[in-house]
Design an enzyme around this catalytic site. Structure first.
Site, short mmCIF file in Angstrom:
data_model
loop_
_atom_site.label_atom_id
_atom_site.label_comp_id
_atom_site.label_asym_id
_atom_site.label_seq_id
_atom_site.Cartn_x
_atom_site.Cartn_y
_atom_site.Cartn_z
N ASP A 1 -1.67 6.52 6.43
CA ASP A 1 -2.74 5.68 5.90
C ASP A 1 -3.01 4.60 6.95
OD1 ASP A 1 -4.34 3.83 4.64
OD2 ASP A 1 -3.04 3.56 2.88
N LYS B 1 -12.43 -1.80 5.85
CA LYS B 1 -11.60 -2.76 6.56
C LYS B 1 -12.11 -2.91 8.00
CE LYS B 1 -9.14 -2.80 2.82
NZ LYS B 1 -7.99 -1.98 2.53
N TRP C 1 0.82 -1.21 0.00
CA TRP C 1 0.00 0.00 0.00
C TRP C 1 0.85 1.26 0.00
CZ3 TRP C 1 -4.36 -0.48 -2.09
CH2 TRP C 1 -5.12 -1.63 -1.92
C1 LIG Z 1 -7.44 -1.34 1.24
C2 LIG Z 1 -6.40 -0.32 1.46
C3 LIG Z 1 -6.27 0.79 0.62
C4 LIG Z 1 -7.11 1.00 -0.61
O1 LIG Z 1 -8.44 1.17 -0.35
P1 LIG Z 1 -9.49 1.36 -1.54
O2 LIG Z 1 -10.72 1.67 -0.79
O3 LIG Z 1 -9.55 0.08 -2.30
O4 LIG Z 1 -9.03 2.47 -2.38
C5 LIG Z 1 -5.29 1.70 0.90
N1 LIG Z 1 -4.45 1.55 1.95
C6 LIG Z 1 -4.54 0.49 2.77
C7 LIG Z 1 -3.61 0.36 3.91
C8 LIG Z 1 -5.51 -0.49 2.55
O5 LIG Z 1 -5.61 -1.55 3.37
#
Ligand SMILES: *Cc1c(COP(=O)(O)O)cnc(C)c1O
Length: 362
Positions: free
Chosen positions: A176, A200, A105
């Site tokens: 993030d 998530k 990511w």
């Molecule tokens: C899933 C995830 C993303 C991307 O999320 P989307 O909603 O598919 O754009 C970005 N960063 C992390 C750490 C993730 O787990």
């Protein structure tokens, strides 16, 4: 209905109580005669849902008063562009951004930001196959960087920070936290921006949370789309355009559920217990393997491999028979992955551990 445990990395398991509440509210929310999906985002009913969600999230994460909470769309990947678009407009172009590359990511974030700025990879875990966070003493930070971007929990690689970087006064950290937000207390004041997709550990896909310190607003590049300009979104209480109303409603129910569970400190205690239980089973002998250095092992996303990978299909088939679902690892790394978010009860982890032991013939 058969009883299952869902180990998906996202969209992922939600608390049963939340789903039951949503079902009860589906046709008629609180006597309004409407489903939440049918409400105007500017009507009093939805405004009350939105305000409660904002208030509860602020309380759960102890978000200081000088931070805005934005409810946006586009997911974590959109923020990979939205973050630089919002944070480098006041700089000489191209501005510099520092990154620490700890897995898939953060890797994607680096690629996307390079379209809007000069990116500097201050440290990378790539040579170590992303099995930890490079120690901060080895990071080569740019003195005048607009900000430092980190991914505090790498969902695919199973790597989680066990520290908050120490930066000189005035430097900004963007984190993030998509896959571990609300899994543990966080000192928001150490970060300039925290973002995360909801699917998530919070709620349905379609909602992205952004927590941003107020002095970082109003620095967007002129090309930043208005609907993605944090200042415009903040000035309009996340209603500049139609927000993902139903996803906000479900997230709000999850926030209430978290408060009933004792908040994020209580969740952290449970998450530690769940993670310890699972890693102990993986470490018991060399039948299974998790390759992440112990201090950086994620409490939320646990990738693992069978020593004999020819048994992968049999492992997954047996798991499915026992109602242990979505254990297949991400296609980029193979193997298995068990995501054990807040809504995964310890009974689910115990059921997985029992199966791990059984399959290993222990
Ligand atoms: C899933 C995830 C993303 C991307 O999320 P989307 O909603 O598919 O754009 C970005 N960063 C992390 C750490 C993730 O787990």
């Amino acid at each position: 209905m058969t009883h299952i445990y869902n180990f998906s990395a996202g969209p992922a398991v939600l608390p049963k109580e939340v789903l039951a509440q949503a079902a009860a509210d589906m046709l008629d929310w609180h006597g309004s005669g409407m489903s939440v999906m049918e409400m105007s985002h500017r009507g009093p009913e939805f405004i009350s849902i939105y305000q409660a969600a904002e208030r509860d999230l602020r309380e759960l994460l102890a978000v200081p008063a000088n931070y805005k909470i934005l409810f946006m769309q586009g997911g974590g990947l959109a923020q990979n562009a939205i973050v630089p678009l919002n944070l480098v407009g006041h700089r000489a172009q191209p501005a510099s951004i520092d990154f620490v590359h700890t897995g898939s990511w953060s890797g994607k974030s680096i690629k996307e930001a390079a379209r809007y700025a000069k990116v500097n990879v201050a440290a990378s875990g790539q040579a170590g196959a992303f099995t930890g966070v490079p120690p901060q003493s080895e990071w080569k930070l740019t003195p005048d960087a607009a900000y430092l971007h980190i991914c505090t929990n790498e969902t695919i690689d199973g790597v989680e920070y066990d520290f908050v970087p120490e930066l000189p006064a005035g430097a900004t950290i963007v984190a993030d936290m998509s896959s571990h937000i609300l899994s543990r207390p966080v000192d928001v004041s150490r970060y300039g921006v925290i973002f995360g997709g909801a699917q998530k550990n919070i709620g349905p896909a379609g909602l992205t949370l952004v927590i941003v310190r107020e002095d970082l607003l109003g620095k967007a590049l002129p090309i930043c789309p208005s609907a993605f300009d944090w200042k415009i979104v903040a000035d309009n209480e996340s209603m500049y355009n139609t927000p993902p109303t139903y996803a906000i409603y479900i997230a709000g129910l999850v926030f209430q559920w978290l408060k009933q569970q004792g908040g994020v400190a209580a969740m952290e205690r449970r998450n530690i217990a769940k993670a310890e239980l699972l890693y102990a089973a993986l470490d018991a002998d060399d039948f299974y393997q998790n390759r992440v250095a112990k201090e950086y092992r994620s409490r939320m996303n646990v990738p693992f491999y069978l020593r004999d990978e020819s048994k992968n299909e049999a492992f997954l088939a047996g798991a499915k028979q026992r109602g242990l679902l979505q254990l297949k690892g991400h296609k980029s790394v193979g193997g298995m992955r068990a995501s054990i978010y807040n809504a995964m009860p310890i009974e689910g982890v115990q059921a997985l551990v029992d199966y791990l032991n059984e399959f290993a013939g222990r």
